[in-house]
Scaffold this motif. Structure first.
Motif, PDB file in Angstrom:
ATOM      1  N   VAL A 126       0.838  -1.207   0.000  1.00  0.00           N
ATOM      2  CA  VAL A 126       0.000   0.000   0.000  1.00  0.00           C
ATOM      3  C   VAL A 126       0.872   1.255   0.000  1.00  0.00           C
ATOM      4  N   SER A 127       0.356   2.304  -0.622  1.00  0.00           N
ATOM      5  CA  SER A 127       1.103   3.557  -0.759  1.00  0.00           C
ATOM      6  C   SER A 127       0.168   4.735  -0.546  1.00  0.00           C
ATOM      7  N   SER A 128       0.723   5.802   0.025  1.00  0.00           N
ATOM      8  CA  SER A 128      -0.077   6.982   0.342  1.00  0.00           C
ATOM      9  C   SER A 128       0.853   8.190   0.414  1.00  0.00           C
ATOM     10  N   PRO A 129       0.304   9.401   0.306  1.00  0.00           N
ATOM     11  CA  PRO A 129       1.165  10.570   0.530  1.00  0.00           C
ATOM     12  C   PRO A 129       1.808  10.558   1.916  1.00  0.00           C
ATOM     13  N   HIS A 130       1.061  10.103   2.946  1.00  0.00           N
ATOM     14  CA  HIS A 130       1.575  10.193   4.322  1.00  0.00           C
ATOM     15  C   HIS A 130       1.581   8.843   5.025  1.00  0.00           C
ATOM     16  N   ARG A 131       2.417   8.739   6.072  1.00  0.00           N
ATOM     17  CA  ARG A 131       2.692   7.424   6.624  1.00  0.00           C
ATOM     18  C   ARG A 131       1.582   6.833   7.484  1.00  0.00           C
ATOM     19  N   LYS A 132       0.896   7.657   8.287  1.00  0.00           N
ATOM     20  CA  LYS A 132      -0.034   7.092   9.280  1.00  0.00           C
ATOM     21  C   LYS A 132      -1.001   6.100   8.634  1.00  0.00           C
ATOM     22  N   VAL A 133      -1.539   6.507   7.497  1.00  0.00           N
ATOM     23  CA  VAL A 133      -2.598   5.739   6.858  1.00  0.00           C
ATOM     24  C   VAL A 133      -2.089   4.400   6.319  1.00  0.00           C
ATOM     25  N   VAL A 134      -0.838   4.324   5.870  1.00  0.00           N
ATOM     26  CA  VAL A 134      -0.368   3.041   5.326  1.00  0.00           C
ATOM     27  C   VAL A 134      -0.254   1.966   6.406  1.00  0.00           C
ATOM     28  N   PHE A 135       0.128   2.363   7.620  1.00  0.00           N
ATOM     29  CA  PHE A 135       0.213   1.369   8.693  1.00  0.00           C
ATOM     30  C   PHE A 135      -1.160   0.770   8.988  1.00  0.00           C
ATOM     31  N   GLU A 136      -2.145   1.651   9.143  1.00  0.00           N
ATOM     32  CA  GLU A 136      -3.497   1.176   9.463  1.00  0.00           C
ATOM     33  C   GLU A 136      -4.071   0.332   8.339  1.00  0.00           C
ATOM     34  N   ALA A 137      -3.915   0.822   7.108  1.00  0.00           N
ATOM     35  CA  ALA A 137      -4.511   0.132   5.966  1.00  0.00           C
ATOM     36  C   ALA A 137      -3.896  -1.253   5.782  1.00  0.00           C
ATOM     37  N   LEU A 138      -2.575  -1.352   5.897  1.00  0.00           N
ATOM     38  CA  LEU A 138      -1.908  -2.632   5.647  1.00  0.00           C
ATOM     39  C   LEU A 138      -2.363  -3.698   6.640  1.00  0.00           C
ATOM     40  N   GLU A 139      -2.402  -3.328   7.916  1.00  0.00           N
ATOM     41  CA  GLU A 139      -2.807  -4.316   8.919  1.00  0.00           C
ATOM     42  C   GLU A 139      -4.262  -4.742   8.688  1.00  0.00           C
ATOM     43  N   TYR A 140      -5.104  -3.765   8.364  1.00  0.00           N
ATOM     44  CA  TYR A 140      -6.509  -4.082   8.067  1.00  0.00           C
ATOM     45  C   TYR A 140      -6.611  -5.103   6.930  1.00  0.00           C
ATOM     46  N   ILE A 141      -5.887  -4.859   5.838  1.00  0.00           N
ATOM     47  CA  ILE A 141      -5.963  -5.751   4.670  1.00  0.00           C
ATOM     48  C   ILE A 141      -5.500  -7.159   5.024  1.00  0.00           C
ATOM     49  N   VAL A 142      -4.362  -7.255   5.713  1.00  0.00           N
ATOM     50  CA  VAL A 142      -3.808  -8.580   6.025  1.00  0.00           C
ATOM     51  C   VAL A 142      -4.774  -9.361   6.919  1.00  0.00           C
ATOM     52  N   GLU A 143      -5.356  -8.696   7.920  1.00  0.00           N
ATOM     53  CA  GLU A 143      -6.299  -9.393   8.808  1.00  0.00           C
ATOM     54  C   GLU A 143      -7.545  -9.828   8.042  1.00  0.00           C
ATOM     55  N   GLU A 144      -8.029  -8.978   7.141  1.00  0.00           N
ATOM     56  CA  GLU A 144      -9.195  -9.329   6.327  1.00  0.00           C
ATOM     57  C   GLU A 144      -8.902 -10.555   5.458  1.00  0.00           C
TER      58      GLU A 144
END
Lengths: 147, 77, 147, 77
Positions: free
Chosen positions: A105-123
């Motif tokens: 996952v990629s984003s302009p800013h870091r906070k969102v990539v941490f949250e998004a990645l963990e969400y995707i992997v758990e899903e």
């Protein structure tokens, strides 16, 4: 978001480090990105009753799995401000030490990539119908179950 | 009606096939499972979920004749 | 843990995707690993008052920075059950779209890599004396500040 | 005593040098800063932290003669 169609997430065999490197390189033209986060699942040589896992043979209910991967993609893009997202999962045999899951996952800013990645992997772990046969040195096997 | 059923992983090991079509005269998944347990007694000991037309369903769900799949625990990633 | 000595974390210029790919490949002999998590910082072509950032020139108080990176490593290994951890940061000029930070953690299980990686990245942003000069197309510049 | 000071980033732009050695007869960082502000008035407008022997110190800290560094806001990563 409506034009994103389900893709085939599955790759035959292990996901190579070269493929991952090339995938990273392709993002260098996207200069609005400031942060990438990558998850890699690697097959462990677990010891179970003194026998070592030498490979996992992955099978899947492929149509349903690709539909689920697509749902996860859509839900992730709705919740998180991502520039892009890529998911690849192995099908077939992946040896111990090789990579079977690649989420990027990629984003302009870091906070969102941490949250998004963990969400995707758990899903993925919870909802995608992928099955793993752990093969031991002596060719016996057992079926893997996600925790 | 004819019901097309797919089996995966551990479940396919028990049924010894990846796919079969059953003739079925009842209506709910519960009733179909009773029929399957007669054919494959070892299924009773195993944990699995059932998808109809790629969506998970409960035992009370009425079957529509669309594709069913017996899914053992997931192990992706 | 006592034998881990401070390393030089800095790499001249951008961190290449090939280097990242090779770094991943090296972990395929470590078959106790089940999960890798990688953070990549990429230079953004931000538009500021109609001028676009074309590169960042990184400088650092290198001795202190390497000592801080080492402290972060030690603190991370103490808090999280990691199999390994690697940190690389660019020094010198990195163009927009290129990678300037590469943090790589690995563990038998996934939960811990998510927590550890975010911890490390936040610690680096807050505590390591690295300075970034954002260079615009017209060769003017401004100094970057982490948020 | 002689105090060796390193300047970085925006601060080095103002001092026009990366490193210098000052002669200093007082004791605290506060007093050194007063001396630096006379030499480099524009420093007063700028945000920075000070490290002595690679550890951040407060304005009341007594200087030991070890290496000082003036550090503008961090921008790593």
């Amino acid at each position: 978001m409506k034009d994103r169609k389900p893709k085939n997430v599955f790759r035959q065999g292990a996901i190579s480090s070269e493929f991952i490197g090339e995938s990273i390189a392709k993002h260098q033209t996207k200069t609005s990105i400031g942060a990438h986060n990558i998850f890699l699942g690697q097959v462990r040589a677990d010891k179970i009753n003194d026998k070592e896992v030498v490979a996992i043979e992955y099978t899947a209910y492929e149509d349903m799995a690709n539909a689920k991967f697509h749902e996860i993609r859509e839900a992730t893009f709705e919740q998180f401000e991502l520039t892009c997202m890529h998911i690849y999962h192995s099908i077939g045999t992946v040896k111990a030490g090789e990579i079977c899951l690649f989420v990027f996952v990629s984003s302009p800013h870091r906070k969102v990539v941490f949250e998004a990645l963990e969400y995707i992997v758990e899903e993925i772990k919870a909802h995608v119908p992928v099955f793993g046969k752990e093969i031991f040195e002596d060719e016996s096997h057992q079926w893997k179950v996600n925790n | 009606m004819n019901i097309s059923i797919k089996y995966f992983g551990l479940i396919a090991e028990i049924t010894q096939c990846a796919h079969e079509t059953l003739i079925f005269s009842e209506s709910s998944l519960n009733e179909l499972l009773a029929q399957l347990y007669i054919k494959y007694p070892r299924l009773k000991e195993k944990e699995f979920q059932v998808a109809q037309d790629q969506e998970l369903i409960s035992k009370e769900t009425v079957l529509t004749g669309k594709e069913l799949a017996l899914l053992p625990p997931f192990a992706g990633g």
